[in-house]
Design a protein around this motif. Structure first.
Motif, short mmCIF file in Angstrom:
data_model
loop_
_atom_site.label_atom_id
_atom_site.label_comp_id
_atom_site.label_asym_id
_atom_site.label_seq_id
_atom_site.Cartn_x
_atom_site.Cartn_y
_atom_site.Cartn_z
N PHE A 10 -1.38 -15.58 69.73
CA PHE A 10 -2.33 -14.47 69.66
C PHE A 10 -2.00 -13.55 68.49
CE2 PHE A 10 -3.57 -10.13 71.00
CZ PHE A 10 -4.95 -10.31 71.03
N LEU A 11 -0.74 -13.17 68.38
CA LEU A 11 -0.34 -12.27 67.30
C LEU A 11 -0.46 -12.95 65.94
CD1 LEU A 11 0.31 -9.36 67.49
CD2 LEU A 11 2.71 -9.89 67.53
N SER A 12 -0.21 -14.24 65.88
CA SER A 12 -0.36 -14.97 64.62
C SER A 12 -1.82 -14.99 64.18
CB SER A 12 0.17 -16.40 64.77
OG SER A 12 1.57 -16.39 64.82
N LEU A 13 -2.73 -15.15 65.14
CA LEU A 13 -4.15 -15.12 64.82
C LEU A 13 -4.57 -13.77 64.25
CD1 LEU A 13 -5.72 -17.59 66.91
CD2 LEU A 13 -7.33 -15.93 66.06
N ILE A 14 -4.09 -12.71 64.87
CA ILE A 14 -4.40 -11.37 64.40
C ILE A 14 -3.82 -11.15 63.00
CG2 ILE A 14 -3.88 -8.91 64.78
CD1 ILE A 14 -4.11 -9.51 67.79
N THR A 15 -2.58 -11.56 62.80
CA THR A 15 -1.93 -11.38 61.50
C THR A 15 -2.64 -12.17 60.42
OG1 THR A 15 0.17 -11.06 62.65
CG2 THR A 15 0.28 -11.50 60.30
N PHE A 16 -3.03 -13.40 60.74
CA PHE A 16 -3.78 -14.23 59.80
C PHE A 16 -5.06 -13.51 59.39
CE2 PHE A 16 -6.93 -17.53 58.91
CZ PHE A 16 -6.26 -18.28 57.94
N GLY A 17 -5.75 -12.91 60.34
CA GLY A 17 -6.97 -12.15 60.04
C GLY A 17 -6.71 -10.97 59.12
N PHE A 18 -5.59 -10.27 59.34
CA PHE A 18 -5.25 -9.14 58.48
C PHE A 18 -4.97 -9.60 57.05
CE2 PHE A 18 -4.97 -6.49 62.18
CZ PHE A 18 -5.19 -5.21 61.69
N TYR A 19 -4.33 -10.74 56.88
CA TYR A 19 -4.10 -11.27 55.54
C TYR A 19 -5.42 -11.61 54.85
CZ TYR A 19 0.98 -11.58 55.24
OH TYR A 19 2.31 -11.27 55.13
N GLY A 20 -6.34 -12.18 55.61
CA GLY A 20 -7.66 -12.48 55.07
C GLY A 20 -8.42 -11.23 54.66
N MET A 21 -8.37 -10.21 55.52
CA MET A 21 -9.04 -8.94 55.20
C MET A 21 -8.42 -8.30 53.97
SD MET A 21 -9.84 -7.20 58.95
CE MET A 21 -8.34 -6.30 58.85
N ASP A 22 -7.09 -8.34 53.86
CA ASP A 22 -6.42 -7.73 52.72
C ASP A 22 -6.75 -8.46 51.43
OD1 ASP A 22 -4.71 -5.72 51.61
OD2 ASP A 22 -3.14 -7.25 51.42
N LYS A 23 -6.80 -9.78 51.49
CA LYS A 23 -7.15 -10.55 50.28
C LYS A 23 -8.58 -10.23 49.85
CE LYS A 23 -6.75 -13.71 47.11
NZ LYS A 23 -5.71 -13.78 46.11
N SER A 24 -9.48 -10.16 50.82
CA SER A 24 -10.87 -9.83 50.52
C SER A 24 -10.98 -8.44 49.91
CB SER A 24 -11.70 -9.92 51.79
OG SER A 24 -13.02 -9.54 51.56
N ALA A 25 -10.26 -7.48 50.47
CA ALA A 25 -10.29 -6.11 49.95
C ALA A 25 -9.70 -6.07 48.54
CB ALA A 25 -9.51 -5.17 50.87
N ALA A 26 -8.66 -6.85 48.28
CA ALA A 26 -8.04 -6.88 46.97
C ALA A 26 -9.02 -7.41 45.92
CB ALA A 26 -6.78 -7.75 46.98
N LYS A 27 -9.77 -8.42 46.28
CA LYS A 27 -10.75 -9.00 45.35
C LYS A 27 -11.88 -8.02 45.03
CE LYS A 27 -10.44 -13.93 46.30
NZ LYS A 27 -11.15 -15.09 46.86
N ARG A 28 -12.28 -7.23 46.04
CA ARG A 28 -13.40 -6.31 45.87
C ARG A 28 -12.99 -4.92 45.42
NH1 ARG A 28 -16.04 -5.68 51.03
NH2 ARG A 28 -14.01 -6.13 51.88
N GLY A 29 -11.69 -4.69 45.30
CA GLY A 29 -11.22 -3.37 44.87
C GLY A 29 -11.37 -2.31 45.95
N LYS A 30 -11.38 -2.71 47.20
CA LYS A 30 -11.54 -1.79 48.32
C LYS A 30 -10.18 -1.38 48.88
CE LYS A 30 -16.05 -2.11 48.54
NZ LYS A 30 -16.94 -1.01 48.42
N ARG A 31 -10.21 -0.56 49.91
CA ARG A 31 -8.98 -0.08 50.54
C ARG A 31 -8.22 -1.25 51.17
NH1 ARG A 31 -7.46 5.13 53.34
NH2 ARG A 31 -5.81 4.47 54.74
#
Length: 91
Positions: A10-31
């Motif tokens: 469960f925690l790995s799934l959540i962490t994986f999602g956070f990495y995906g969100m962070d990568k997406s934000a990095a590409k778009r220049g967001k927070r």
């Protein structure tokens, strides 16, 4: 024992999602997601999801300091889990 694996999953799934969100934000220049949050998620049991997120999204793979802390969280988790299984004779 199944609860331990369910917790890590469960925690790995959540962490994986956070990495995906962070990568997406990095590409778009967001927070971005703070590195400390990624480390805490990894430390608390999401280290496997973090590892998959790094590989799949090619994210946070070139920062030596970040990687050093990440691998330390992995080692701590493996050691504590291994000791717990040994201590409670789960294997």
């Amino acid at each position: 024992m199944v609860y331990v694996f369910a917790f890590y999953g469960f925690l790995s799934l959540i962490t994986f999602g956070f990495y995906g969100m962070d990568k997406s934000a990095a590409k778009r220049g967001k927070r971005r997601v703070p590195e400390s949050a990624l480390h805490w998620l990894s430390f608390l049991g999401g280290w496997f999801g973090a590892l998959l997120g790094q590989k799949m999204f090619r994210h946070k793979t070139k920062k030596p300091r970040f990687l050093a802390v990440f691998w330390l969280t992995c080692l701590v988790n493996i050691a504590v889990t291994g000791y717990g299984f040994y201590y409670f004779s789960l294997f």
